[in-house]
Design a protein around this motif. Structure first.
Motif, PDB file in Angstrom:
ATOM      1  N   SER B 140       0.810  -1.222   0.000  1.00 23.16           N
ATOM      2  CA  SER B 140       0.000   0.000   0.000  1.00 23.16           C
ATOM      3  C   SER B 140       0.838   1.264   0.000  1.00 23.16           C
ATOM      4  N   ILE B 141       2.068   1.221   0.543  1.00 27.08           N
ATOM      5  CA  ILE B 141       2.875   2.442   0.476  1.00 27.08           C
ATOM      6  C   ILE B 141       3.875   2.389  -0.676  1.00 27.08           C
ATOM      7  N   GLY B 142       3.774   1.347  -1.508  1.00 24.02           N
ATOM      8  CA  GLY B 142       4.581   1.290  -2.723  1.00 24.02           C
ATOM      9  C   GLY B 142       6.053   0.985  -2.507  1.00 24.02           C
ATOM     10  N   VAL B 143       6.371   0.198  -1.458  1.00 23.22           N
ATOM     11  CA  VAL B 143       7.764  -0.199  -1.245  1.00 23.22           C
ATOM     12  C   VAL B 143       8.018  -1.534  -1.938  1.00 23.22           C
ATOM     13  N   HIS B 144       9.109  -1.630  -2.704  1.00 24.03           N
ATOM     14  CA  HIS B 144       9.425  -2.904  -3.343  1.00 24.03           C
ATOM     15  C   HIS B 144      10.017  -3.864  -2.328  1.00 24.03           C
ATOM     16  N   THR B 145       9.568  -5.122  -2.370  1.00 23.25           N
ATOM     17  CA  THR B 145      10.076  -6.079  -1.382  1.00 23.25           C
ATOM     18  C   THR B 145      11.423  -6.617  -1.831  1.00 23.25           C
ATOM     19  N   GLY B 146      12.264  -6.930  -0.846  1.00 23.98           N
ATOM     20  CA  GLY B 146      13.602  -7.434  -1.132  1.00 23.98           C
ATOM     21  C   GLY B 146      14.362  -7.570   0.170  1.00 23.98           C
ATOM     22  N   VAL B 147      15.696  -7.501   0.084  1.00 24.00           N
ATOM     23  CA  VAL B 147      16.533  -7.710   1.261  1.00 24.00           C
ATOM     24  C   VAL B 147      16.181  -6.722   2.379  1.00 24.00           C
ATOM     25  N   VAL B 148      15.948  -5.451   1.994  1.00 24.90           N
ATOM     26  CA  VAL B 148      15.672  -4.431   3.015  1.00 24.90           C
ATOM     27  C   VAL B 148      14.377  -4.746   3.773  1.00 24.90           C
ATOM     28  N   THR B 149      13.320  -5.133   3.037  1.00 25.53           N
ATOM     29  CA  THR B 149      12.056  -5.423   3.733  1.00 25.53           C
ATOM     30  C   THR B 149      12.203  -6.672   4.612  1.00 25.53           C
ATOM     31  N   ILE B 150      13.001  -7.658   4.182  1.00 21.01           N
ATOM     32  CA  ILE B 150      13.246  -8.826   5.046  1.00 21.01           C
ATOM     33  C   ILE B 150      13.863  -8.357   6.359  1.00 21.01           C
ATOM     34  N   LEU B 151      14.878  -7.468   6.245  1.00 17.87           N
ATOM     35  CA  LEU B 151      15.559  -6.948   7.434  1.00 17.87           C
ATOM     36  C   LEU B 151      14.581  -6.236   8.367  1.00 17.87           C
ATOM     37  N   LEU B 152      13.774  -5.335   7.791  1.00 16.40           N
ATOM     38  CA  LEU B 152      12.818  -4.563   8.599  1.00 16.40           C
ATOM     39  C   LEU B 152      11.890  -5.505   9.368  1.00 16.40           C
ATOM     40  N   VAL B 153      11.377  -6.525   8.676  1.00 10.94           N
ATOM     41  CA  VAL B 153      10.404  -7.415   9.303  1.00 10.94           C
ATOM     42  C   VAL B 153      11.074  -8.316  10.348  1.00 10.94           C
ATOM     43  N   HIS B 154      12.305  -8.768  10.064  1.00 13.30           N
ATOM     44  CA  HIS B 154      13.002  -9.601  11.052  1.00 13.30           C
ATOM     45  C   HIS B 154      13.272  -8.805  12.329  1.00 13.30           C
ATOM     46  N   VAL B 155      13.673  -7.533  12.180  1.00 11.76           N
ATOM     47  CA  VAL B 155      13.876  -6.704  13.375  1.00 11.76           C
ATOM     48  C   VAL B 155      12.554  -6.597  14.138  1.00 11.76           C
ATOM     49  N   THR B 156      11.453  -6.410  13.403  1.00 14.26           N
ATOM     50  CA  THR B 156      10.148  -6.223  14.050  1.00 14.26           C
ATOM     51  C   THR B 156       9.780  -7.425  14.916  1.00 14.26           C
ATOM     52  N   PHE B 157       9.984  -8.662  14.405  1.00  7.98           N
ATOM     53  CA  PHE B 157       9.600  -9.781  15.279  1.00  7.98           C
ATOM     54  C   PHE B 157      10.665 -10.072  16.328  1.00  7.98           C
ATOM     55  N   ASN B 158      11.928  -9.716  16.045  1.00  7.73           N
ATOM     56  CA  ASN B 158      12.977  -9.992  17.036  1.00  7.73           C
ATOM     57  C   ASN B 158      12.963  -9.035  18.227  1.00  7.73           C
ATOM     58  N   ILE B 159      12.512  -7.774  18.009  1.00  5.89           N
ATOM     59  CA  ILE B 159      12.446  -6.818  19.120  1.00  5.89           C
ATOM     60  C   ILE B 159      11.658  -7.431  20.270  1.00  5.89           C
ATOM     61  N   ALA B 160      10.524  -8.058  19.948  1.00  5.08           N
ATOM     62  CA  ALA B 160       9.663  -8.606  20.995  1.00  5.08           C
ATOM     63  C   ALA B 160      10.416  -9.664  21.812  1.00  5.08           C
ATOM     64  N   TYR B 161      11.165 -10.560  21.133  1.00  6.56           N
ATOM     65  CA  TYR B 161      11.909 -11.600  21.857  1.00  6.56           C
ATOM     66  C   TYR B 161      13.008 -10.976  22.716  1.00  6.56           C
ATOM     67  N   VAL B 162      13.670  -9.938  22.181  1.00  7.23           N
ATOM     68  CA  VAL B 162      14.734  -9.258  22.931  1.00  7.23           C
ATOM     69  C   VAL B 162      14.148  -8.634  24.200  1.00  7.23           C
ATOM     70  N   VAL B 163      13.016  -7.938  24.056  1.00  7.26           N
ATOM     71  CA  VAL B 163      12.420  -7.258  25.209  1.00  7.26           C
ATOM     72  C   VAL B 163      11.998  -8.277  26.275  1.00  7.26           C
ATOM     73  N   VAL B 164      11.366  -9.373  25.854  1.00  8.48           N
ATOM     74  CA  VAL B 164      10.921 -10.378  26.832  1.00  8.48           C
ATOM     75  C   VAL B 164      12.115 -10.971  27.576  1.00  8.48           C
ATOM     76  N   THR B 165      13.168 -11.326  26.836  1.00 11.26           N
ATOM     77  CA  THR B 165      14.360 -11.913  27.461  1.00 11.26           C
ATOM     78  C   THR B 165      14.996 -10.949  28.463  1.00 11.26           C
TER      79      THR B 165
END
Lengths: 289, 274
Positions: B140-165
């Motif tokens: 919807s915001i017109g970003v092409h998917t690729g290595v950068v979007t993988i990175l962004l999304v991996h950080v997003t799910f990893n933040i939660a695990y980091v905070v809980v730990t």
């Protein structure tokens, strides 16, 4: 000085909060909006608030998404039930029978599968359970099964794969809950109830309830949404909603339909877990975060 | 806790219960089943594969596929990409997640409950929904998917695990040491780097390792936001007709390194406590 004290948490948590809001919360909401759009890949999508899509998906659609949803929930529930039945005695053994010295190594053994890539480990089961594979050949040679017996492609294979892959998610929280129980409680319970069976059902089991709930949360949500086990171990008769979301999004590229299916899964899971929490109680869901 | 354990060990509930073998039998049965696919992976990574696909028949022992890992086109690139994404996303999520965990654990502020709720949903939501939502957003915001979007999304799910730990670590140690540092006249910044950070270090290392593991193994979420990029799990999933033996070699190497790191971490922790 006072201002700084007030500002500290925002300075510390600002970047993280912003990241989570922009890249997690907003996407979840944007998915809802995408589901209400109409259009197609070539002409683009426009937001038309097409709430009708949620009715169209389930009433008179060419594809029976309701069946896929039901199957996802059934597979997930069965796999979760199996993991509870298997994980509880394992966690109980680790918490109360294993000597303190061996606890951690024995726990590590249960978690060994985590060190193997999920896709490879599932593929290894496909390899083992294949029609020409060692397991079926062996049983066929013993004439225990017929020539056309198969495991892959059946609901049993999919559910078994799910239970195998998620077992440790159930063992860990139950183990943690059992470890927390004060051993003096058992002595008190033994004095009061006497028989071991009653002690278990009146003391141990109720006190490990929070662990079971945490395990159910992890395993049920993961297995209901999982497209990998049904794709690798299953077949046409085991097609689930998770696979449908993946295919409609990535292969058919009907973004609004996929977003709607994904929203439906989220809502269905939300309702079921909320109902479970209301009926059985959660003790301390905040503890999990 | 350990004192309680010792008490439980010293006094079994029921002397007869100790001798009942049912629980150990169930435990070892479960371990055996856990090990089956792992053993198959390790063993067959050494088997000669005439058609470059693993076969049931044992054709003989070889180290060939370990030596020629890169012969399978795409495997090495996918593996390197997975490692790079895991390390970079792990570092970013630790950098962002550590202060966030401190804010949540040590301060009361407006929005704290909402943030805790978002982190909870981040961990609890099914991967398929998280992946679909992320792709909806990027489209919807017109970003092409690729290595950068993988990175962004991996950080997003990893933040939660980091905070809980890290919150678990922080709530365990209390604030006494930090208060002592303040009483002795340490400036807040000094107290943080001399006291708080060293206390958190084992938690940060554990959180980083967890983030690495989650990132390297993620298939479902990555499959949505990868575009034309291929990570190791995506590569393995993409091999449709029989696995090439090099994939098993790579799996065996990851297994061995992961296990070694876990054992090392355990040994260091035991030493730190003694």
């Amino acid at each position: 000085m006072k201002l700084r004290k007030y500002a500290t948490p925002y300075l510390l948590g600002g970047v993280g909060s912003l990241w989570l809001i922009v890249l997690f919360l907003i996407p979840l909401i944007s998915q809802l909006l995408v589901s209400l759009m109409t259009g197609n890949l070539d002409q683009g999508y426009t937001l038309t608030w097409n709430f009708g899509i949620y009715r169209e998906l389930f009433v008179g659609a060419d594809v029976n998404y309701l069946l896929f949803l039901g199957r996802s929930l059934l597979f997930g529930a069965t796999a979760t039930f199996i993991t509870i039945v298997v994980a509880y005695p394992v966690a109980y053994f680790l918490a109360f029978r294993a000597s303190a010295r061996w606890k951690n190594p024995l726990l590590l053994l249960v978690m060994l599968s985590f060190f193997v890539s999920f896709i490879i480990r599932t593929n290894m089961w496909v390899f083992l359970l294949g029609g020409q594979g060692p397991v079926l050949s062996f049983l066929r040679n013993l004439h225990l099964i017929g020539a056309d017996a198969h495991v892959l492609g059946t609901p049993g294979a999919v559910i078994g794969g799910m239970a195998y892959n998620d077992l440790a998610f159930m063992v860990l929280p139950i183990y943690v809950a059992l470890e927390r129980i004060d051993p003096r409680l058992f002595e008190a319970a033994q004095d009061l109830y006497g028989n071991q069976r009653t002690v278990f059902f009146k003391t141990t089991l109720p006190l490990s309830r929070s662990g079971i709930f945490a395990g159910i949360l992890l395993v049920f949500i993961d297995t209901v949404g999982d497209p990998v086990n049904p794709s690798l171990l299953g077949g046409q008769s085991t097609y689930t909603l998770g696979q449908a979301i993946q295919n409609v999004f990535l292969t058919q590229q009907e973004y609004n339909v996929a977003a709607a299916l994904s929203t439906v899964m989220m809502i269905a899971l939300g309702i079921i877990l909320f109902a479970y929490a209301r009926v059985f109680g959660t003790d301390n869901i905040e503890d999990l975060v | 806790m350990t004192a309680a354990n010792r008490l439980a060990d010293a006094r079994p509930l029921n002397p007869r219960a100790r001798r009942r073998p049912l629980l150990p039998i169930i435990y070892w049965l479960v371990v055996a089943i856990t090990l089956v696919p792992i053993a198959v992976m390790v063993v067959y990574s050494f088997n000669v594969a005439p058609n470059h696909r693993i076969t049931y028949v044992w054709h003989g022992f070889t180290l060939n596929y370990y030596v020629h890992l890169a012969d399978l086109s795409g495997l090495w690139q996918a593996f390197v990409l997975s490692i790079v994404i895991a390390v970079v996303s792990g570092l970013i999520s630790v950098l962002i997640g550590t202060p966030l965990a401190l804010a949540l654990e040590r301060h009361r502020f407006w929005g704290r409950r909402l943030l805790t709720g978002i982190l909870f949903v981040d961990i609890a939501a099914p991967s398929i929904v998280v992946g679909a939502a992320a792709l909806s957003f990027f489209l919807s915001i017109g970003v092409h998917t690729g290595v950068v979007t993988i990175l962004l999304v991996h950080v997003t799910f990893n933040i939660a695990y980091v905070v809980v730990t890290l919150r678990a670590r922080l709530s365990g140690v209390g604030t006494a040491l930090e208060q002592a540092a303040a009483d002795l006249g340490a400036a807040p910044v000094n107290a943080f780097f001399r006291v708080t950070l060293p206390i958190m270090m084992p938690g940060i290392v554990a959180a980083f390792m967890l983030a690495l593991a989650m990132s390297i193994d993620d298939y479902v979420i990555t499959s949505f936001v990868a575009g034309s990029a291929t990570t190791f799990p995506l590569f393995v999933y993409g091999v449709k007709t029989g696995l090439p033996p090099q994939v098993l070699c790579m799996g065996t190497i990851i297994f061995a390194v992961g296990l070694l790191l876990a054992l090392l971490n355990g040994a260091l922790n035991r030493r730190g406590r003694a």
